[in-house]
Design a protein around this motif. Structure first.
Motif, PDB file in Angstrom:
ATOM      1  N   GLY A 248       2.566   1.888  -3.177  1.00 11.03           N
ATOM      2  CA  GLY A 248       1.487   2.194  -4.129  1.00 11.03           C
ATOM      3  C   GLY A 248       1.152   3.642  -4.253  1.00 11.03           C
ATOM      4  N   LEU A 249       1.197   3.989  -2.753  1.00 14.45           N
ATOM      5  CA  LEU A 249       0.805   5.546  -2.584  1.00 14.45           C
ATOM      6  C   LEU A 249       2.090   6.429  -3.179  1.00 14.45           C
ATOM      7  CD1 LEU A 249      -0.052   6.719   1.091  1.00 14.45           C
ATOM      8  CD2 LEU A 249       1.145   8.144  -0.713  1.00 14.45           C
TER       9      LEU A 249
ATOM     10  N   GLN B  39      -5.647   7.764  -7.274  1.00 16.01           N
ATOM     11  CA  GLN B  39      -4.733   6.637  -6.852  1.00 16.01           C
ATOM     12  C   GLN B  39      -4.034   6.871  -5.440  1.00 16.01           C
ATOM     13  OE1 GLN B  39      -2.099   5.527  -9.793  1.00 16.01           O
ATOM     14  NE2 GLN B  39      -1.279   3.945  -8.783  1.00 16.01           N
TER      15      GLN B  39
ATOM     16  N   SER C  54       0.914  -1.272   0.140  1.00 18.71           N
ATOM     17  CA  SER C  54      -0.010  -0.157   0.199  1.00 18.71           C
ATOM     18  C   SER C  54       0.801   1.123   0.056  1.00 18.71           C
ATOM     19  CB  SER C  54      -1.083   0.159   1.392  1.00 18.71           C
ATOM     20  OG  SER C  54      -1.609  -1.286   1.279  1.00 18.71           O
TER      21      SER C  54
ATOM     22  N   LEU D 160      -5.680   2.628   2.144  1.00 22.19           N
ATOM     23  CA  LEU D 160      -5.144   1.243   2.595  1.00 22.19           C
ATOM     24  C   LEU D 160      -3.980   1.114   3.489  1.00 22.19           C
ATOM     25  CD1 LEU D 160      -5.149  -0.441  -0.971  1.00 22.19           C
ATOM     26  CD2 LEU D 160      -6.723  -0.696   0.800  1.00 22.19           C
TER      27      LEU D 160
ATOM     28  N   PHE E  66      -4.503   4.498  -2.009  1.00 19.04           N
ATOM     29  CA  PHE E  66      -3.648   3.632  -1.238  1.00 19.04           C
ATOM     30  C   PHE E  66      -3.427   4.557   0.213  1.00 19.04           C
ATOM     31  CE2 PHE E  66      -2.470   2.241  -5.619  1.00 19.04           C
ATOM     32  CZ  PHE E  66      -2.253   0.990  -5.071  1.00 19.04           C
TER      33      PHE E  66
END
Lengths: 502, 645
Positions: free
Chosen positions: B139-140, B148, B136, B155, B152
């Motif tokens: 992804g961030l 997006q 996560s 998350l 993340f």
């Protein structure tokens, strides 16, 4: 796709199952289950196939079937699905499939239970497939009535009161909606303003430009009538009692699909025929939607019974559907339909888990439970997944739906949309609080005899959670279909120059 | 480059799935998978960084890579916006650097956890959560748009929730987990509205497209609104006042988690987002000023609370709040380089300090520093690396914190924020004091039992140094805490032709400098903080109790963390729950009453009408006769509209 006629089979499969069950002796439980499962599976497989084979590029009504029924009154059994109804057909099929597994171990009168449940589901399929207004309405009644028996026979917690309350509310709603339907029928027959023929065909009816005053009148009746089903504040009080009293599989169907009938009918019939009427009442709907979302979320926060929390949470989430409808643009209505689907699956999962806990622990009172994660790690994980979907965590389809609704709604009702969005905070508070009180905390030896979910009990959890996460990760798999169904409607509304004050 | 970026995100995800569904019961295998995944991410992120560094100077965005796929698409109709959402990766100096920090700390912490979590019944579950977090967070970091990022962002919040509440049997842990999630929800509510409005105004979530679109909207009220709303998100995630309450409680989680999530990476996501969206914030001066002063305030506020805490992890948690405040201050005064530089160095030395604290807790099973003491002799590696971390945090030359802190102080001075400059120096003093208060108390001295003198240690007699799985990460981080600051030093710049400020910047590159005034002041201040701590807690020349007594009310105020938690608890219990109870009452008594009343009235009416159906013929005949009579009167009387005539 030529030669692929899924709709009659999807629609008839539950009815055929119900009729077959009539001839099975009560004692043969395996056969009873097998028939119920077969009926649900046929519908599910064909619904998935229809979803795959639906031509998104072409859009519009597909897999159309024509059967004449009462030609003199212009009543036809015309079936078809578009991007608006197909996802809801799929939703219904998924939930009854999961519901059969939830009811797998039912001891008392399982035969009758499945007969009523399948009849109900058949009715729901009929609503979503019918292209004829009167047939659609009749299917709503078919879907509503078996519930009375299901709640009052197999229910719990004040079941007679709840069953009666549910039935009275919904039938009163139907009566009001019926007035509107008869008025539409008469209007359409009028040669000066209408078509000059007797017809209930929705496609034909939507070509009429109804007089604005008539639109306001008829849409209001629909709002009342279908609003009970959604349910819209203050017509919502049947829901908590009805859900809590109903047996698990029926709560799943109630929250999962019955509540969606209202939203669907309001979009299909209400907005489809009376865009100007919808526009006139939109501010009222938006206000009530915000009330639904936030007020009921606060109510859910202080409930002491697990099922009342989830039931109120459902009403709160339907507020998003309502504000999506009220905002009358493509994005918001797209989100509303997506939210119906997402919430249907999520609520079914929630009720399945609450049912599991209740079956094992014989209580739903939050204060009596606690520390269940020690004994039931899988159930606890499943509850968390449902809870996270409920509070709109990204990765779950519910988030996509809510985000879409908000994006559409904030352009029309900025303040009310923000009020509604605020409910995601309240939802997080109550969902995690309930989760903590039920599953976290020290191990309670009182519950050491409880077994974790396994075998057939895992089927609904896995199926429903997979749907939430699957569409959450790749929403285009369903959103493109929904968009295809909503776009013509949104374009029609836009062509009338209707729009909010943003 | 895009493939590497995707790979470094997906490796931990694969690990999470594998552990959750396959290796749940094989504890060691789960840990190995998790470590391997973190290792892969680290290697790939290094390759990204090398790739970005080797690009020609001044290449800007072209130095990196950008790719995205359409994730959701709803067309706009008429005046109404549709929704266009993409998911993509954006590799540039900022994201490459951040992904190296994240994956490196994650890698070290995962290895460390092997020792720390040994024997825990939830061993596999722990490593699956760590991998989910790494996924996560990375992804961030590589997200190319606000949507997006938000995905993340939530998350990582979930992972934080799961890991704080990891020991869910403890009510304090599950309370803390919920508090963390809900506090962040309040902030993310504003963040989400901001992101939605951003899209509605500009028609895109994409960082790159937005920065040019925003340039054209400078000065508009809507831009200010959006920037202010989006800014609330980082306030929550980075636990800035008034959202700070969740972070100290988050210390209920396992200590490696505190190091990774609640010190080095996730809490820094707020800072990262501001750096990533600097174009947005920088275009609204009001938001920038708020950021600077709120950051400065949090730095001072949290440092003051840290002065009196007794729990080793809570001292470090308030220190984290304070240091994050520094970073906000740096961003607010306009220096993205200084903010990100401090984020980098802080990630290393604060992870080091937390892992050191974890080593101590693991050995002593104690968190109150006044019940420790003399640990320096028993745990040499832990003690020395901890001292290095504390020196780096205090900003002692030439350790990492020295460079980045001075960079922040200099940035506030050169942007004309004299007040913040003075405040920053005061915080530096407090930081040195509370860190060495901790060290002299826990590691110094000889006896356990804190202030109780003479007591022979018995219960901690078994204390010994932790195993290599825990000490090796400490040593690696200690090395980084010593040298990482040099990348922002003028020497580095003269040797390699670039430095942190010319690599990560907004607008124009910032040259590294050594402002001798600031360096001298901050060094003197830090050393005097250490000296004072030595006087009070090392030599015990000044009695801590007497100081506390002399400060009376102020001490109590600090001890109770300014009563903020109490205020929030009151708001929740009285207002939130109160509303719930009132609304529930309305539902039951007003709404239900209305409809039950309607039903009751119908029934009552029925009961009355039933009486007419008596079955007596005479009665019916009478009614029929009366009805006919009335009808005749009606239709034959002019006055009543009769028409018989």
């Amino acid at each position: 796709m030529i030669g692929f006629h899924p709709l009659p089979a999807i629609l008839l499969s539950p009815f055929v199952g119900a009729v077959l069950l009539l001839f099975v002796p009560e004692g043969r439980r395996n056969l009873i289950r097998a028939i119920a499962l077969a009926a649900a599976t046929v519908s599910l497989v064909l619904a998935v196939a229809a979803m795959i084979f639906y031509d998104r590029a072409a859009g519009g009504m597909q897999f159309v079937e024509h059967y004449s029924w009462i030609p003199s009154l212009g009543v036809h059994l015309d079936l078809g699905v578009d991007g608006l109804s197909l996802p809801l057909v799929l939703l219904t099929a998924i939930i009854i499939f999961a519901g059969v597994f939830v009811t797998w171990r039912l001891e008392s009168r399982s035969k009758e239970f499945f007969i009523y449940a399948l009849a109900l589901v058949g009715g729901v399929f009929g609503v979503f497939m019918s292209m004829d207004l009167l047939v659609l309405f009749m299917f709503i009644e078919i879907a509503v009535i078996p519930k009375y028996v299901l709640i009052s026979v197999w229910g719990s917690t004040r079941k007679e009161y709840a069953a009666m309350k549910y039935t009275m509310y919904l039938l009163s709603g139907s009566a009001v909606a019926l007035v509107a339907i008869v008025a539409i029928f008469a209007y359409a027959h009028d040669p000066a303003h209408g078509l000059g023929i007797w017809t209930f065909d929705l496609a034909a009816l939507s070509t009429i430009h109804f007089d604005p005053a008539f639109q306001k009148f008829a849409f209001f009746l629909m709002l009342l009538g279908f609003g009970v089903l959604i349910p819209i504040f203050p017509l919502h009080r049947w829901t908590p009692d009805g859900h809590s009293a109903a047996p698990t599989a029926i709560s799943m169907l109630l929250a999962g699909v019955i509540m969606k009938l209202g939203g669907y009918a309001l979009i299909r019939v209400g907005i489809g025929l009376f865009p100007e009427g919808a526009h006139f009442w939109a501010p009222l709907i938006a206000v009530l939607a915000a009330v639904n979302a936030v007020y009921i979320a606060f109510v859910a926060m202080v409930q002491k019974d697990l099922k009342f929390v989830v039931a109120n949470s459902s009403i709160s989430h339907m507020g998003f559907v309502l504000i999506g409808i009220a905002s009358l643009n493509a994005t918001s209505m797209d989100g509303a339909v997506a939210q119906m689907f997402a919430h249907g699956i999520m609520a079914a999962l929630f009720f399945a888990i609450v049912g599991l806990v209740y079956d094992k622990a014989h209580t739903r009172v939050i204060a009596d439970l606690g520390g269940l994660a020690h004994q039931m790690p899988r159930v606890s994980a499943a509850f968390l997944i449902a809870g996270l979907a409920s509070l709109g965590l990204p990765g779950m389809f519910n988030f996509v739906a809510e985000f879409t609704v908000f994006t559409g709604a904030i352009q029309v009702f900025p303040v009310l949309a923000v009020v509604a969005i605020f409910s995601v905070v309240v939802t997080a508070i109550y969902v995690l609080w309930v989760f903590q009180r039920v599953f976290f905390g020290p191990r309670n030896p009182k519950w050491d005899h409880l077994k974790d979910a396994r075998g057939v009990e895992m089927v609904p959890i896995v199926v429903l959670a997979a749907v939430l996460i699957g569409f959450g990760l790749y929403p285009r798999a369903i959103m493109d279909t929904i968009t295809g169904g909503i776009l013509p409607l949104a374009q029609h509304v836009a062509s009338l120059g209707i729009g909010g004050p943003f | 480059m895009v493939e590497s970026a995707i790979g470094l995100v997906l490796a931990p995800l694969a690990s999470f799935i594998l552990i959750s569904f396959v290796t749940r019961r094989a504890a060691i295998l789960s840990a190995v998978i998790s470590i391997a995944a973190a290792g892969i991410s680290f290697a790939l992120s290094l390759s990204l960084l090398v790739g970005v560094l080797s690009a020609p100077a001044g290449a800007g965005l072209a130095a990196g890579a950008h790719a995205s796929i359409q994730w959701l698409s709803i067309p706009s109709i008429g005046r109404f916006r549709g929704l266009e959402i993409a998911m993509g990766v954006l590799v540039d100096p900022l994201s490459a650097t951040m992904s190296v920090i994240v994956s490196l700390v994650a890698f070290l912490v995962t290895i460390y956890s092997l020792g720390y979590m040994k024997g825990d019944p939830g061993f596999s579950r722990y490593f699956s959560y760590l991998s989910l977090f790494a996924f996560s967070m990375l992804g961030l970091v590589i997200a190319d748009n606000y949507f997006q990022t938000f995905v993340f962002w939530e998350l990582v919040g979930l992972c934080s929730y799961l890991l704080i509440g990891f020991w869910y049997a403890k009510p304090s842990a599950s309370d803390a987990a919920r508090k963390a999630f809900v506090t962040n929800r309040w902030a993310d509510f504003a963040f989400m509205v901001g992101v939605i409005l951003l899209f509605i105004f500009f028609g895109t979530f994409d960082f790159g497209q937005l920065s040019s679109a925003i340039a054209g909207a400078r000065g508009s009220a809507m831009l200010a609104l959006v920037a202010a709303l989006v800014f609330v998100g980082p306030l929550g995630k980075s636990a800035q006042f008034p959202f700070h309450v969740w972070l100290p409680d988050a210390m209920e989680g396992p200590t490696p988690v505190s190091a990774l999530i609640h010190a080095a990476t996730m809490v820094a996501a707020g800072v990262y987002l501001i750096a990533r969206g600097f174009a947005l914030f920088q275009s609204v001066p009001g938001v920038m000023e708020t950021m600077a002063y709120l950051g400065g305030f949090t730095a001072l506020f949290a440092a003051s609370i840290a002065l009196v805490q007794k729990d080793i992890k809570r001292i470090l948690a308030y220190s984290t709040l304070s240091q994050l405040g520094y970073m906000f201050m740096a961003l607010g005064v306009g220096s993205m380089s200084a903010g990100m530089f401090h984020l980098t160095t802080h990630a290393f030395f604060k992870a080091l300090l937390f892992l050191g604290a974890g080593s101590v807790i693991h050995a002593t099973e104690e968190q109150d520093i006044f019940k420790m003491g003399g640990l320096g002799k028993k745990m040499k590696i832990t003690a020395w690396t901890f001292v290095i971390g504390a020196l780096a945090l205090s900003g002692i030359f030439p350790l990492a914190g020295f460079w980045s802190k001075d960079e922040i102080l200099f940035a506030s001075l050169s942007s004309g924020h004299i007040g913040l400059y003075v405040l920053g120096i005061a915080v530096a003093f407090m930081t040195a004091f509370y860190m060495f208060r901790l060290i002299f108390t826990a590691f110094g001295g000889t006896a356990f039992g804190g202030t109780a003198s003479g007591g022979e240690p018995t219960e901690h007699a078994h204390v010994h140094e932790s195993g290599p799985a825990m000490t090796i990460p400490l040593i690696v981080l200690a090395v980084l805490s010593v040298f990482a600051g040099l990348i922002g030093s003028p020497w580095f710049q003269s040797a390699f032709g670039f430095s942190f400020g010319s690599f990560i910047f907004f607008g124009r590159p910032e040259a590294s400098h050594l402002d001798m005034t600031t360096a001298s002041i901050s060094t003197v201040v830090a050393l005097s903080g250490i000296f004072l701590a030595w006087l009070v807690y090392g030599k015990k020349l000044l009695k801590a109790e007497r100081i506390a007594a002399a400060l009376g009310p102020l001490y109590r105020l600090l001890d109770h963390k300014f009563y903020i938690d109490e205020i929030y608890a009151w708001v929740f219990a009285k207002i939130m729950l109160g509303l719930g109870i009132v609304f529930d009452w309305i539902d039951h008594y007003i709404v239900d009453g209305l409809f039950d009343g309607l039903g009751g009235a119908t029934r009552a009416l029925g009961r009355k009408l039933r009486l007419t159906q008596s079955g007596r013929l005479q009665g019916y005949a009478l009614v029929i006769f009366a009805a006919v009579a009335i009808a005749v009167v009606f239709i034959s009387t002019d006055l009543l509209g009769g028409f018989l005539k």
